[in-house]
Motif scaffolding. Structure first.
Motif, PDB file in Angstrom:
ATOM      1  N   ARG A  20       0.853  -1.183   0.000  1.00  0.00           N
ATOM      2  CA  ARG A  20       0.000   0.000   0.000  1.00  0.00           C
ATOM      3  C   ARG A  20       0.892   1.238   0.000  1.00  0.00           C
ATOM      4  O   ARG A  20       1.872   1.283   0.724  1.00  0.00           O
ATOM      5  N   GLU A  54      -4.592  -1.565  -2.596  1.00  0.00           N
ATOM      6  CA  GLU A  54      -5.180  -1.426  -1.265  1.00  0.00           C
ATOM      7  C   GLU A  54      -4.976  -2.669  -0.415  1.00  0.00           C
ATOM      8  O   GLU A  54      -4.960  -2.599   0.802  1.00  0.00           O
ATOM      9  N   GLY A  55      -4.834  -3.826  -1.057  1.00  0.00           N
ATOM     10  CA  GLY A  55      -4.695  -5.063  -0.283  1.00  0.00           C
ATOM     11  C   GLY A  55      -3.276  -5.514  -0.110  1.00  0.00           C
ATOM     12  O   GLY A  55      -3.026  -6.703   0.126  1.00  0.00           O
ATOM     13  N   GLY A  57       0.378  -6.378   1.384  1.00  0.00           N
ATOM     14  CA  GLY A  57       0.741  -6.904   2.694  1.00  0.00           C
ATOM     15  C   GLY A  57       1.541  -5.934   3.531  1.00  0.00           C
ATOM     16  O   GLY A  57       1.542  -6.016   4.763  1.00  0.00           O
ATOM     17  N   ARG A  59       3.184  -1.640   3.875  1.00  0.00           N
ATOM     18  CA  ARG A  59       2.881  -0.248   3.551  1.00  0.00           C
ATOM     19  C   ARG A  59       4.171   0.522   3.310  1.00  0.00           C
ATOM     20  O   ARG A  59       5.150   0.363   4.059  1.00  0.00           O
ATOM     21  N   SER A  80       2.909  -5.698   7.883  1.00  0.00           N
ATOM     22  CA  SER A  80       1.453  -5.726   7.969  1.00  0.00           C
ATOM     23  C   SER A  80       0.937  -5.363   9.350  1.00  0.00           C
ATOM     24  O   SER A  80      -0.228  -4.987   9.503  1.00  0.00           O
TER      25      SER A  80
END
Length: 334
Positions: A20, A54-55, A57, A59, A80
């Motif tokens: 993300r 958006e999904g 694992g 950021r 995550s």
């Protein structure tokens, strides 16, 4: 580009299922390229695939700010569960170049790891020939090693050639359409300081701009001959190429127009005289948002063509040899 903080090994591991992306343009970096430009750079270096979703694992946080004359880009990777795995900080004097460097760094981070090549199966033993009898162990020569059967030829697939790194596309390259409106005060064309207005349209790159500018000086009263009161005003246009570095800029100005002299008291009529000038401009441009900035500038002109009215008593109403202009403008880039 300068590397301020090297990323730990965790930053070099590709997060499964992508990541993300959080992209922030902080103070002073509002005019930097938008998030889609960064995504284009990363996708271009990963074969056209955008790794962000958006999904994801993990950021990735990217924050751009301006400090002095440089733009800084901070990259931070979280797992995550929100734990910080590593970070990297990049710097550049050009915001577009910084976004390209950040995209290259992210492409390295998010590049999928190549799967290990499967080991080749063990060779099958060849049967011993029936007509050959094994010699006694006492007669075997110690210097003659036992023959090793050659492994069967396995079909090998050549490794895929490395994909060349994609260069940033035009999404990072300005020009952007630019307009400006402002108020000014000028001295040297009319007998007294004159208030006026200006407007411009042009194109803006990261470190260069080119504008076509128009301006008007409101009438200033002058009384040069036997109680006759004249009004003097100016209307003209300019070509303005500028160089930009952080908040500062410098320009060359070529301007041409006309000076209007018209009667106010005890005189009827008007005269339209040509004007031309060459000048320099310098100033500061302070970003107000992603699209707008406030600009404060000062101009100095040499009046190449000086308008003049000559009167019977020998008096003369003319522009000065030089002219100065101060201006405050609102600039929009789109």
């Amino acid at each position: 580009m300068s590397l301020v903080l090297a990323a730990p090994p965790a930053l070099g591991q590709a997060p499964p299922g992508g990541a993300r992306l959080s992209y922030t343009r902080g103070p002073g970096a509002e005019g930097c390229p938008e998030e889609q430009a960064l995504r284009d750079v990363v996708a271009g270096q990963l074969g056209g695939t955008d790794p962000f979703g958006e999904g994801g694992g993990r950021r990735v946080d990217v924050v751009l700010v301006r400090k002095g004359r440089r733009f800084l880009g901070e990259i931070t990777l979280y797992d995550s569960d929100g734990r910080r795995l590593g970070g990297q900080e990049l710097a550049s004097t050009a915001c577009g170049a910084l976004v390209a460097d950040v995209g290259t760094a992210l492409a390295i981070v998010l590049r999928p790891a190549r799967p290990a090549r499967e080991p080749a199966p063990p060779p099958s033993p060849e049967p011993a020939p029936l007509e050959a009898a094994s010699p006694p162990a006492s007669e075997a020569s110690p210097r003659a090693p036992a023959p090793v059967p050659a492994p069967p030829c396995q079909p090998c697939q050549p490794a895929a050639p490395a994909r060349p790194a994609a260069r940033p596309g035009p999404s990072l390259a300005w020009p952007r359409f630019q307009v400006s409106l402002g108020a000014l005060i000028a001295e040297g064309i009319a007998p007294a300081p004159a208030v006026g207005f200006s407007g411009a349209v042009g194109a803006r790159w990261e470190a260069f701009s080119l504008s076509l500018e128009g301006g008007v000086h409101l009438p200033v009263a002058a009384e040069p001959y036997r109680g006759r009161l004249f009004g003097v005003s100016w209307l003209g246009g300019s070509v303005v190429p500028c160089g930009h570095a952080a908040w500062f800029f410098g320009c060359g100005v070529v301007t041409a127009g006309r000076v209007r002299h018209f009667g106010l008291v005890n005189f009827v009529g008007e005269a339209m005289l040509p004007y031309a000038g060459l000048g320099l401009r310098g100033g500061v441009e302070v970003p107000l948002s992603h699209h707008f900035a406030a600009q404060l500038s000062g101009d100095f002109f040499v009046n190449v063509s000086r308008s003049a009215l000559n009167f019977p008593d020998g008096s003369r109403l003319s522009t000065a040899a030089t002219c100065t202009v101060g201006a405050l403008r609102l600039v929009g880039s789109f």
